[in-house]
Scaffold this motif. Structure first.
Motif, mmCIF file in Angstrom:
data_model
loop_
_atom_site.group_PDB
_atom_site.id
_atom_site.type_symbol
_atom_site.label_atom_id
_atom_site.label_comp_id
_atom_site.label_asym_id
_atom_site.label_seq_id
_atom_site.Cartn_x
_atom_site.Cartn_y
_atom_site.Cartn_z
ATOM 1 N N LEU A 23 0.832 -1.211 0.000
ATOM 2 C CA LEU A 23 0.000 0.000 0.000
ATOM 3 C C LEU A 23 0.869 1.264 0.000
ATOM 4 O O LEU A 23 0.466 2.296 -0.524
ATOM 5 C CB LEU A 23 -0.910 -0.019 1.233
ATOM 6 C CG LEU A 23 -2.031 1.007 1.311
ATOM 7 C CD1 LEU A 23 -2.989 0.866 0.140
ATOM 8 C CD2 LEU A 23 -2.809 0.860 2.623
ATOM 9 N N SER A 24 2.049 1.162 0.599
ATOM 10 C CA SER A 24 2.914 2.342 0.690
ATOM 11 C C SER A 24 3.955 2.411 -0.416
ATOM 12 O O SER A 24 4.844 3.260 -0.381
ATOM 13 C CB SER A 24 3.640 2.353 2.039
ATOM 14 O OG SER A 24 2.713 2.490 3.088
ATOM 15 N N PRO A 164 -8.801 -0.360 9.840
ATOM 16 C CA PRO A 164 -8.316 -0.529 8.470
ATOM 17 C C PRO A 164 -8.824 0.553 7.531
ATOM 18 O O PRO A 164 -9.866 1.155 7.762
ATOM 19 C CB PRO A 164 -8.874 -1.903 8.079
ATOM 20 C CG PRO A 164 -10.012 -2.162 8.987
ATOM 21 C CD PRO A 164 -9.693 -1.438 10.262
ATOM 22 N N GLY A 195 -0.642 -2.360 11.030
ATOM 23 C CA GLY A 195 -1.093 -0.991 11.274
ATOM 24 C C GLY A 195 -0.219 -0.287 12.282
ATOM 25 O O GLY A 195 -0.200 -0.634 13.461
ATOM 26 N N GLY A 216 3.981 -0.914 6.332
ATOM 27 C CA GLY A 216 3.928 -0.221 5.056
ATOM 28 C C GLY A 216 4.829 0.989 5.045
ATOM 29 O O GLY A 216 5.942 0.962 4.523
ATOM 30 N N SER A 217 4.370 2.053 5.700
ATOM 31 C CA SER A 217 5.128 3.312 5.646
ATOM 32 C C SER A 217 6.509 3.180 6.277
ATOM 33 O O SER A 217 7.460 3.799 5.801
ATOM 34 C CB SER A 217 4.327 4.448 6.289
ATOM 35 O OG SER A 217 3.778 4.042 7.514
HETATM 36 C C1 DX5 Z 1 -4.386 -0.600 6.746
HETATM 37 C C2 DX5 Z 1 -3.697 -1.730 6.000
HETATM 38 C C3 DX5 Z 1 -2.276 -1.859 6.332
HETATM 39 C C4 DX5 Z 1 -1.436 -0.648 6.001
HETATM 40 C C5 DX5 Z 1 -0.366 -0.539 7.037
HETATM 41 O O1 DX5 Z 1 -5.740 -0.656 6.475
HETATM 42 O O2 DX5 Z 1 -4.332 -2.963 6.300
HETATM 43 O O3 DX5 Z 1 -1.702 -3.033 5.774
HETATM 44 O O4 DX5 Z 1 -0.845 -0.711 4.747
HETATM 45 O O5 DX5 Z 1 0.329 0.635 6.829
HETATM 46 P P1 DX5 Z 1 1.284 1.242 7.942
HETATM 47 O O6 DX5 Z 1 2.330 0.220 8.231
HETATM 48 O O7 DX5 Z 1 1.814 2.461 7.289
HETATM 49 O O8 DX5 Z 1 0.419 1.520 9.132
#
Ligand code: DX5
Ligand code: ZN
Length: 245
Positions: A23-24, A164, A195, A216-217
């Motif tokens: 996602l990132s 989410p 998350g 992600g980030s």
């Molecule tokens: C949020 C997603 C996560 C998201 C996590 O709804 O399920 O997988 O990509 O992102 P970070 O690690 O940036 O919180």
């Protein structure tokens, strides 16, 4: 077909899976991003599917999962944040999902609409479609009791540590109790957390008993992705062994 075993290491080392969330990543360069994160040490590739109904955001569907699978060497860990997971199971399996996770909140349970299918039916449908590992995810405000009867037929429990919908949110430490409780109850499948995981929160997840760690980030935003994944793995192993991270 790639295998979904945890990272390499001696048998005695605790199982740790680092699953960067695409996602990132830079979606305009998705093939290069998949190759980059794999070469930097990812164990699974976490793919966030959102339908604009279950969560207030839309991401991607089977065609893009298939495109990712074509370039990926590592297993795809597909997190379905959608209302009707059973309806699309065959498409995600055909697209190349290895782990396929549905949300507990879209399965039948106390207080839910009658038309929602029982979790057992969703899991069986996933397996019939060819999914190797079935996961069930819990929103931060969904109690563990909701899924306890389902533990016998899932391979993975995803304990969400944010609501989410979006990357880059703040970790909710109160959900760690669910991970601890799962392990205290003897659950031996994967416990995944997702998350707000970063250098300070990821070791807390592992210490609580999580062995599949999504970020992600913190991974795609890192100045040195390889070093970050290596540090996350080392911290998680240390925390899972009872050491300080
Ligand atoms: C949020 C997603 C996560 C998201 C996590 O709804 O399920 O997988 O990509 O992102 P970070 O690690 O940036 O919180
Ligand atoms: Zn996710």
């Amino acid at each position: 077909m790639p295998s979904a075993t945890s990272s390499t290491g001696a048998d005695r080392e605790p199982r740790v899976v680092i699953a960067p969330s695409l996602l990132s990543c830079d979606f305009a360069r998705i093939a290069a991003e998949v190759e980059r994160v794999e070469s930097c040490g990812a164990d699974w590739l976490h793919v966030d599917v959102m339908d604009g109904h279950f969560v207030p955001n839309l991401t991607l569907g089977p065609p893009l999962v298939e495109a990712i699978a074509k370039v990926a060497k590592k297993p795809l860990d597909v997190h379905l944040m959608i209302e009707e997971p059973l309806r699309y199971a065959k498409q995600y399996a055909a697209a190349g999902a290895h782990v396929l996770t549905f949300h507990a909140e879209v399965a039948e349970g106390p207080g839910t609409a009658w038309k929602r299918p029982p979790a057992r039916e969703i899991a069986a449908g996933f397996r019939a479609a060819g999914i190797a590992q079935v996961g069930v995810a819990l929103n931060p405000d969904t109690p563990l009791a909701r899924i306890e009867p389902w533990l016998e037929f899932v391979d993975l429990v995803l304990v969400m540590s944010v609501f989410p919908g979006f990357g880059g949110q703040k970790f909710m430490p109160e959900v760690l109790a669910k991970t601890r409780q799962l392990r205290a109850g003897g659950y031996r499948g994967y416990v995944e957390m997702d998350g707000g995981l970063n250098a300070s929160t990821l070791p807390q997840c592992a210490a609580a008993g999580a062995d599949a760690l999504v970020a992600g980030s913190a991974i795609f935003g890192a100045p040195d992705m390889r070093a970050t994944i290596a540090a996350f793995r080392a911290a998680a192993r240390s925390a899972r062994s009872g050491g300080s991270a």
